[in-house]
Design an enzyme around this catalytic site. Structure first.
Site, PDB file in Angstrom:
ATOM      1  CG  PHE A  29      -1.861   1.060   1.425  1.00 23.38           C
ATOM      2  CD1 PHE A  29      -3.014   1.103   0.655  1.00 23.38           C
ATOM      3  CD2 PHE A  29      -1.667   2.050   2.380  1.00 23.38           C
ATOM      4  CE1 PHE A  29      -3.951   2.115   0.827  1.00 23.38           C
ATOM      5  CE2 PHE A  29      -2.593   3.063   2.568  1.00 23.38           C
ATOM      6  CZ  PHE A  29      -3.740   3.091   1.778  1.00 23.38           C
ATOM      7  CB  SER A  97       2.685  -4.197   3.437  1.00 17.95           C
ATOM      8  OG  SER A  97       1.897  -3.300   4.160  1.00 17.95           O
ATOM      9  CG  MET A  98      -2.963  -4.006   0.315  1.00 24.17           C
ATOM     10  SD  MET A  98      -3.666  -2.509  -0.393  1.00 24.17           S
ATOM     11  CE  MET A  98      -2.691  -2.336  -1.896  1.00 24.17           C
ATOM     12  CG  ASP A 194       5.635  -3.734  10.700  1.00 22.78           C
ATOM     13  OD1 ASP A 194       5.290  -2.551  10.489  1.00 22.78           O
ATOM     14  OD2 ASP A 194       5.460  -4.641   9.867  1.00 22.78           O
ATOM     15  CG  HIS A 224       5.808  -2.377   7.107  1.00 21.70           C
ATOM     16  ND1 HIS A 224       5.012  -3.435   7.500  1.00 21.70           N
ATOM     17  CD2 HIS A 224       5.274  -1.913   5.940  1.00 21.70           C
ATOM     18  CE1 HIS A 224       4.040  -3.597   6.616  1.00 21.70           C
ATOM     19  NE2 HIS A 224       4.178  -2.695   5.666  1.00 21.70           N
TER      20      HIS A 224
END
Length: 247
Positions: A29, A97-98, A194, A224
């Site tokens: 994202f 992540s996303m 994160d 992250h």
């Protein structure tokens, strides 16, 4: 929706033609393919056919992203999936992540995906929930480039569209309902520290997916965007090892 801004240098989609084993790679994202390119190149060097789509509205300008929906992001990934399907007999998928959320979505929808590898996948981000109530605010501060290694930057937006956060939260809630439908083997990689996605997302996913073969591996020296951080080689080696188990 056509994008108004040019693609940033380094944010282009990547395609590597190799053998009949395909790996679909998804960035996250507000990020870009730049965060996943080192993995893509390593998979290609191992002989695999690799596709790293650019999610629509990403890698250009945050105003482009503001106009996209989560379905646009799904469409971008599915386009890459079908590109691989034309060339490969077997497909694996990994996402950051996303991109991890998209990986979960794809594994639920396409059970023929042989196994998945998640890197700090997003399925529950309580800090974002208040954004749903925001009125009259278009952009928030950037959330990208959460990297421990000095001098390394993620190619990501310097603002986050409120509308896009709302789309992300809607998408996450949809994927949550599908976790039990996922039955393929899953490798869940999680950074112990994160600042974007809480590390307990890993356990949440582990506990709720229907997969019999699943494991959590901890990344001890990355934030992250672990794919660009100190643990990059660990991620590459461990995901390649995981893939080999199922070939």
């Amino acid at each position: 929706m056509s994008e108004r801004y040019p693609i940033l240098k380094g944010a282009e989609p990547f395609y590597f033609e190799g053998n009949r084993v395909g790996i679909l790679v998804s960035h996250g994202f507000t990020g870009s393919t730049q965060s996943m390119r080192p993995l893509g190149e390593a998979y290609a060097a191992a002989g695999y056919t690799v596709c790293g789509p650019r999610l629509k509205g990403h890698g250009t300008h945050y105003e482009d992203m503001e106009q996209t929906t989560f379905q646009d992001w799904v469409d971008s990934i599915e386009e890459g999936y079908y590109w691989l399907k034309e060339r490969c007999d077997t497909i694996f998928m990994t996402g950051l992540s996303m991109g991890g959320t998209l990986t979960l979505y794809m594994a639920a929808k396409y059970p023929e995906i042989l196994s998945i590898m998640l890197i700090n996948a997003a399925i529950d981000i309580p800090a974002m929930d208040p954004v749903i109530e925001l009125e009259g605010v278009r952009f928030l501060d950037a959330i990208g480039s959460d990297i421990k290694k000095p001098g390394v930057n993620e190619l990501s937006y310097d603002k986050t569209p409120v509308q896009s956060v709302k789309e992300l939260l809607t998408f996450i809630n949809e994927v949550k309902q599908k976790l039990m439908d996922i039955t393929c083997p899953a490798l869940i990689l999680v950074s112990d520290e994160d600042h974007v996605v809480p590390p307990d997302n890993a356990k949440y996913i582990y506990d709720r997916i229907g997969s019999e073969v699943k494991e959590i591996q901890h990344l001890k020296d990355s934030y992250h965007v672990a794919t660009l951080d100190y643990d990059q080689e660990i991620i590459i080696n461990n995901t390649l090892d995981f893939i080999k188990k199922f070939l």
